[in-house]
Scaffold this motif. Structure first.
Motif, PDB file in Angstrom:
ATOM      1  N   LEU A   1     -16.387  -7.336 -45.757  1.00  0.00           N
ATOM      2  CA  LEU A   1     -17.640  -6.955 -45.092  1.00  0.00           C
ATOM      3  C   LEU A   1     -18.097  -8.049 -44.130  1.00  0.00           C
ATOM      4  CD1 LEU A   1     -19.558  -5.348 -48.095  1.00  0.00           C
ATOM      5  CD2 LEU A   1     -18.257  -4.193 -46.299  1.00  0.00           C
ATOM      6  N   VAL A   2     -17.978  -9.294 -44.568  1.00  0.00           N
ATOM      7  CA  VAL A   2     -18.365 -10.414 -43.709  1.00  0.00           C
ATOM      8  C   VAL A   2     -17.457 -10.481 -42.473  1.00  0.00           C
ATOM      9  CG1 VAL A   2     -18.500 -12.943 -43.568  1.00  0.00           C
ATOM     10  CG2 VAL A   2     -19.393 -11.759 -45.581  1.00  0.00           C
ATOM     11  N   LEU A   3     -16.156 -10.255 -42.661  1.00  0.00           N
ATOM     12  CA  LEU A   3     -15.229 -10.289 -41.525  1.00  0.00           C
ATOM     13  C   LEU A   3     -15.553  -9.202 -40.505  1.00  0.00           C
ATOM     14  CD1 LEU A   3     -11.813 -11.022 -43.271  1.00  0.00           C
ATOM     15  CD2 LEU A   3     -13.078 -12.522 -41.726  1.00  0.00           C
ATOM     16  N   VAL A   4     -15.872  -8.004 -40.970  1.00  0.00           N
ATOM     17  CA  VAL A   4     -16.204  -6.922 -40.044  1.00  0.00           C
ATOM     18  C   VAL A   4     -17.475  -7.266 -39.258  1.00  0.00           C
ATOM     19  CG1 VAL A   4     -17.032  -4.540 -39.925  1.00  0.00           C
ATOM     20  CG2 VAL A   4     -15.014  -5.082 -41.240  1.00  0.00           C
ATOM     21  N   VAL A   5     -18.473  -7.784 -39.944  1.00  0.00           N
ATOM     22  CA  VAL A   5     -19.719  -8.151 -39.263  1.00  0.00           C
ATOM     23  C   VAL A   5     -19.461  -9.299 -38.287  1.00  0.00           C
ATOM     24  CG1 VAL A   5     -22.016  -9.114 -39.613  1.00  0.00           C
ATOM     25  CG2 VAL A   5     -21.214  -7.284 -41.085  1.00  0.00           C
ATOM     26  N   HIS A   6     -18.675 -10.274 -38.702  1.00  0.00           N
ATOM     27  CA  HIS A   6     -18.381 -11.425 -37.852  1.00  0.00           C
ATOM     28  C   HIS A   6     -17.609 -10.988 -36.612  1.00  0.00           C
ATOM     29  CE1 HIS A   6     -16.433 -15.227 -36.637  1.00  0.00           C
ATOM     30  NE2 HIS A   6     -17.574 -15.744 -37.041  1.00  0.00           N
ATOM     31  N   ASP A   7     -16.665 -10.076 -36.750  1.00  0.00           N
ATOM     32  CA  ASP A   7     -15.907  -9.608 -35.593  1.00  0.00           C
ATOM     33  C   ASP A   7     -16.778  -8.813 -34.629  1.00  0.00           C
ATOM     34  OD1 ASP A   7     -13.599 -10.806 -36.459  1.00  0.00           O
ATOM     35  OD2 ASP A   7     -12.762  -8.991 -37.362  1.00  0.00           O
TER      36      ASP A   7
ATOM     37  N   HIS B   1     -14.306 -23.532 -37.088  1.00  0.00           N
ATOM     38  CA  HIS B   1     -13.006 -22.976 -37.456  1.00  0.00           C
ATOM     39  C   HIS B   1     -12.563 -23.467 -38.829  1.00  0.00           C
ATOM     40  CE1 HIS B   1     -12.903 -21.226 -33.606  1.00  0.00           C
ATOM     41  NE2 HIS B   1     -12.486 -22.280 -32.935  1.00  0.00           N
ATOM     42  N   VAL B   2     -12.793 -24.737 -39.132  1.00  0.00           N
ATOM     43  CA  VAL B   2     -12.431 -25.281 -40.444  1.00  0.00           C
ATOM     44  C   VAL B   2     -13.233 -24.586 -41.541  1.00  0.00           C
ATOM     45  CG1 VAL B   2     -12.533 -27.351 -41.897  1.00  0.00           C
ATOM     46  CG2 VAL B   2     -11.627 -27.513 -39.583  1.00  0.00           C
ATOM     47  N   VAL B   3     -14.527 -24.421 -41.331  1.00  0.00           N
ATOM     48  CA  VAL B   3     -15.377 -23.763 -42.335  1.00  0.00           C
ATOM     49  C   VAL B   3     -14.977 -22.303 -42.496  1.00  0.00           C
ATOM     50  CG1 VAL B   3     -17.746 -23.008 -42.812  1.00  0.00           C
ATOM     51  CG2 VAL B   3     -17.309 -25.346 -42.078  1.00  0.00           C
ATOM     52  N   THR B   4     -14.689 -21.621 -41.390  1.00  0.00           N
ATOM     53  CA  THR B   4     -14.287 -20.209 -41.465  1.00  0.00           C
ATOM     54  C   THR B   4     -12.986 -20.053 -42.232  1.00  0.00           C
ATOM     55  OG1 THR B   4     -15.384 -19.795 -39.356  1.00  0.00           O
ATOM     56  CG2 THR B   4     -13.803 -18.147 -40.109  1.00  0.00           C
ATOM     57  N   ILE B   5     -12.005 -20.896 -41.934  1.00  0.00           N
ATOM     58  CA  ILE B   5     -10.724 -20.860 -42.651  1.00  0.00           C
ATOM     59  C   ILE B   5     -10.945 -21.131 -44.134  1.00  0.00           C
ATOM     60  CG2 ILE B   5      -8.538 -22.092 -42.947  1.00  0.00           C
ATOM     61  CD1 ILE B   5      -8.534 -22.410 -39.851  1.00  0.00           C
TER      62      ILE B   5
ATOM     63  N   MET C   1     -10.154 -18.440 -47.151  1.00  0.00           N
ATOM     64  CA  MET C   1      -9.225 -18.795 -48.231  1.00  0.00           C
ATOM     65  C   MET C   1      -9.930 -18.803 -49.589  1.00  0.00           C
ATOM     66  SD  MET C   1      -6.885 -21.615 -46.200  1.00  0.00           S
ATOM     67  CE  MET C   1      -6.502 -22.495 -47.647  1.00  0.00           C
ATOM     68  N   PHE C   2     -11.151 -19.341 -49.647  1.00  0.00           N
ATOM     69  CA  PHE C   2     -11.881 -19.369 -50.909  1.00  0.00           C
ATOM     70  C   PHE C   2     -12.194 -17.956 -51.393  1.00  0.00           C
ATOM     71  CE2 PHE C   2     -15.978 -19.137 -53.088  1.00  0.00           C
ATOM     72  CZ  PHE C   2     -15.671 -19.863 -54.233  1.00  0.00           C
TER      73      PHE C   2
ATOM     74  N   PHE D   1      -6.573 -19.933 -37.657  1.00  0.00           N
ATOM     75  CA  PHE D   1      -5.668 -21.087 -37.603  1.00  0.00           C
ATOM     76  C   PHE D   1      -5.205 -21.315 -36.168  1.00  0.00           C
ATOM     77  CE2 PHE D   1      -4.734 -21.161 -42.270  1.00  0.00           C
ATOM     78  CZ  PHE D   1      -4.961 -22.520 -42.444  1.00  0.00           C
ATOM     79  N   SER D   2      -4.898 -20.247 -35.443  1.00  0.00           N
ATOM     80  CA  SER D   2      -4.451 -20.408 -34.058  1.00  0.00           C
ATOM     81  C   SER D   2      -5.566 -20.977 -33.186  1.00  0.00           C
ATOM     82  CB  SER D   2      -3.950 -19.086 -33.487  1.00  0.00           C
ATOM     83  OG  SER D   2      -5.010 -18.222 -33.182  1.00  0.00           O
ATOM     84  N   LEU D   3      -6.803 -20.552 -33.411  1.00  0.00           N
ATOM     85  CA  LEU D   3      -7.920 -21.112 -32.655  1.00  0.00           C
ATOM     86  C   LEU D   3      -8.106 -22.591 -32.966  1.00  0.00           C
ATOM     87  CD1 LEU D   3     -10.678 -18.340 -32.865  1.00  0.00           C
ATOM     88  CD2 LEU D   3      -9.217 -18.915 -30.937  1.00  0.00           C
ATOM     89  N   LEU D   4      -7.909 -22.954 -34.216  1.00  0.00           N
ATOM     90  CA  LEU D   4      -8.050 -24.350 -34.613  1.00  0.00           C
ATOM     91  C   LEU D   4      -6.999 -25.218 -33.927  1.00  0.00           C
ATOM     92  CD1 LEU D   4      -9.551 -26.295 -36.606  1.00  0.00           C
ATOM     93  CD2 LEU D   4      -7.680 -25.865 -38.182  1.00  0.00           C
ATOM     94  N   VAL D   5      -5.765 -24.751 -33.870  1.00  0.00           N
ATOM     95  CA  VAL D   5      -4.679 -25.532 -33.280  1.00  0.00           C
ATOM     96  C   VAL D   5      -4.774 -25.559 -31.758  1.00  0.00           C
ATOM     97  CG1 VAL D   5      -2.183 -25.622 -32.979  1.00  0.00           C
ATOM     98  CG2 VAL D   5      -3.139 -25.196 -35.237  1.00  0.00           C
ATOM     99  N   THR D   6      -5.011 -24.409 -31.135  1.00  0.00           N
ATOM    100  CA  THR D   6      -5.024 -24.361 -29.670  1.00  0.00           C
ATOM    101  C   THR D   6      -6.221 -25.070 -29.067  1.00  0.00           C
ATOM    102  OG1 THR D   6      -6.118 -22.206 -29.676  1.00  0.00           O
ATOM    103  CG2 THR D   6      -3.702 -22.225 -29.548  1.00  0.00           C
TER     104      THR D   6
END
Length: 133
Positions: A126-132, A105-109, A113-114, A83-88
């Motif tokens: 698992l997806v978040l760890v790989v993405h990071d 950023h919209v798709v990631t958010i 949430m989904f 969300f911060s990346l989307l706003v900034t």
């Protein structure tokens, strides 16, 4: 002013709104630090989870899977960061890939949430760890 002075003024004016190397370095360092810290935090949170080592365990007892507090905070921090990346993005220097990054950023958010609402939290972590990484 001479013609050469005017050309020089226009040349300087063109590069006025472009980020300096120091600004780019600071932004890259900040994001690197965040992703590194969140990757380490994600590994720490998931290390003792059964689905981290065997992905078929992501579906055991689905959809009645309990979300632990550490997983909740992992999701919340990641969601807040995106969300911060989307706003900034609107206040930072405009880049050529502005629309693509906005859409990313919209798709990631939306996916974060989904996955939380549909209780796909195990796969989502698992997806978040790989993405990071």
């Amino acid at each position: 002013m001479s013609v050469e002075d005017i050309k020089e003024w226009f040349e300087l004016r063109r590069y006025l709104n472009q980020p300096t190397k120091m600004k780019k370095f600071q932004e890259s360092l900040w994001r690197f630090a965040f992703y590194l810290i969140m990757w380490i935090y994600g590994l720490n949170v998931l290390y003792d989870k059964s689905w981290f080592w065997e992905t078929k365990n992501c579906w055991i007892d689905y959809p009645k899977q309990y979300v632990t507090e550490d997983i909740y905070w992992y999701y919340t921090i990641e969601l807040g960061f995106y969300f911060s990346l989307l706003v900034t993005q609107f206040f930072d220097i405009k880049r050529k890939d502005f629309f693509q990054m906005f859409l990313h950023h919209v798709v990631t958010i939306s996916l974060i949430m989904f996955s939380y609402m549909a209780n796909f939290v195990r796969v989502g972590t698992l997806v978040l760890v790989v993405h990071d990484a």
